[in-house]
Design a protein around this motif. Structure first.
Motif, PDB file in Angstrom:
ATOM      1  N   ASP A 127       0.951  -0.978  -0.008  1.00 21.84           N
ATOM      2  CA  ASP A 127       0.066  -0.418   0.109  1.00 21.84           C
ATOM      3  C   ASP A 127       0.388   1.251  -0.326  1.00 21.84           C
ATOM      4  O   ASP A 127       0.709   2.130  -1.023  1.00 21.84           O
ATOM      5  CB  ASP A 127      -0.993   0.122   1.421  1.00 21.84           C
ATOM      6  CG  ASP A 127      -1.887   0.895   0.682  1.00 21.84           C
ATOM      7  OD1 ASP A 127      -2.367   1.256   0.381  1.00 21.84           O
ATOM      8  OD2 ASP A 127      -2.390   1.492   2.276  1.00 21.84           O
TER       9      ASP A 127
ATOM     10  N   PRO B  87       0.695   3.585  -4.021  1.00 25.96           N
ATOM     11  CA  PRO B  87      -0.185   3.692  -3.064  1.00 25.96           C
ATOM     12  C   PRO B  87      -1.279   3.912  -4.687  1.00 25.96           C
ATOM     13  O   PRO B  87      -0.765   4.227  -5.798  1.00 25.96           O
ATOM     14  CB  PRO B  87      -0.445   4.842  -2.014  1.00 25.96           C
ATOM     15  CG  PRO B  87       0.900   5.576  -3.528  1.00 25.96           C
ATOM     16  CD  PRO B  87       2.192   4.630  -4.058  1.00 25.96           C
ATOM     17  N   ASP B  88      -2.774   3.586  -4.125  1.00 20.57           N
ATOM     18  CA  ASP B  88      -3.724   4.430  -4.885  1.00 20.57           C
ATOM     19  C   ASP B  88      -3.622   5.773  -5.189  1.00 20.57           C
ATOM     20  O   ASP B  88      -2.908   6.779  -4.219  1.00 20.57           O
ATOM     21  CB  ASP B  88      -5.095   4.411  -4.263  1.00 20.57           C
ATOM     22  CG  ASP B  88      -5.184   3.365  -3.505  1.00 20.57           C
ATOM     23  OD1 ASP B  88      -4.962   1.990  -4.508  1.00 20.57           O
ATOM     24  OD2 ASP B  88      -6.348   3.004  -2.873  1.00 20.57           O
TER      25      ASP B  88
ATOM     26  N   LEU C 106      -2.398  -2.621  -3.038  1.00 16.15           N
ATOM     27  CA  LEU C 106      -3.450  -2.866  -1.950  1.00 16.15           C
ATOM     28  C   LEU C 106      -4.638  -3.482  -3.118  1.00 16.15           C
ATOM     29  O   LEU C 106      -5.227  -4.031  -2.297  1.00 16.15           O
ATOM     30  CB  LEU C 106      -2.984  -2.516  -1.347  1.00 16.15           C
ATOM     31  CG  LEU C 106      -3.951  -3.047   0.559  1.00 16.15           C
ATOM     32  CD1 LEU C 106      -3.144  -4.428   0.677  1.00 16.15           C
ATOM     33  CD2 LEU C 106      -3.426  -2.362   1.246  1.00 16.15           C
ATOM     34  N   SER C 107      -4.978  -2.417  -3.363  1.00 18.28           N
ATOM     35  CA  SER C 107      -6.262  -2.314  -3.584  1.00 18.28           C
ATOM     36  C   SER C 107      -6.489  -3.353  -5.227  1.00 18.28           C
ATOM     37  O   SER C 107      -7.540  -4.162  -5.654  1.00 18.28           O
ATOM     38  CB  SER C 107      -6.607  -0.957  -4.581  1.00 18.28           C
ATOM     39  OG  SER C 107      -6.609   0.033  -3.684  1.00 18.28           O
TER      40      SER C 107
END
Length: 212
Positions: free
Chosen positions: A81, A85-86, A93-94
């Motif tokens: 994550d 990251p997003d 992670l997503s």
């Protein structure tokens, strides 16, 4: 903390597959080889199917871990994550990278690779706990980011055991991410039937790198 366009697989930047001249299938072959699996056409095909089905599995509320302990999974999830990251596209992670790693090590990894990976995770956990002066996984997201940023900086400036362990895990996360549909076709620019070839184009004209 590192973002998608600023870190290489092995040296600190996450360089896209297109920048290194490799395809998504090359990445899958590399993933199998990196865990000591015997690479065959059927093996690569099965892994590719596993990649494609990973989205449905990661949406399940039950993790169904087969290789990682709960603590190991929590560490891998945190690393995934924070490393990717997003942003305007969803991150590692997503898209289910930690679950995919759990499957790869359980179903394809050689015994030696399984042991080495768990040792790598233990070294990274120990290093992060030492930097944090407490359990890294109990920290707030901001404090986790600060601790991981320090470890990341250390890992690419020396050749200690924990540096090699961290770099190995970080590389796997990046490779898994760019083998996913999102990583290959949304985070990177993708065109099934490309137009004319332009050998030199200003980066601002395209906005992001291309998937192979």
């Amino acid at each position: 903390m590192p973002n998608k366009s600023s870190e290489q697989f092995e040296t600190g930047e996450l360089v896209s597959p297109s920048q290194t001249g490799i395809s998504r299938r090359d990445i899958l072959v590399g993933l199998l080889a990196s865990v000591g699996a015997v690479v065959t056409t059927s093996c690569v095909d099965n892994l590719e199917k596993a990649v494609s089905s990973n989205t449905d599995e990661k949406a399940s509320k039950s993790l169904h871990l087969s290789f990682y302990s709960d603590n190991e999974y929590a560490l891998v999830a945190s690393l995934a994550d924070l490393i990717i990251p997003d942003t305007e596209t969803i991150g590692a992670l997503s898209v289910g990278v930690p679950l995919f790693m759990d499957r790869l090590y359980n179903e394809w990894a050689a015994t030696e690779s399984k042991s080495a990976h768990k040792q790598d995770l233990a070294r990274v956990q120990q290093a992060l706990d030492a930097i944090s002066k407490q359990n890294y996984l109990a920290l707030t997201p901001d404090d986790q980011t600060a601790s991981l940023s320090e470890l990341d900086q250390q890992a690419f400036s020396n050749k200690t055991a924990v540096a090699a362990s961290y770099r190995s895990i970080k590389s796997l996360i990046a490779r898994f991410y760019y083998s996913s549909e999102v990583g290959a076709s949304q985070e990177l620019r993708y065109e099934l039937v490309p137009g004319r070839w332009e050998p030199c184009v200003p980066f601002k004209k395209i906005g992001r790198t291309w998937a192979a």
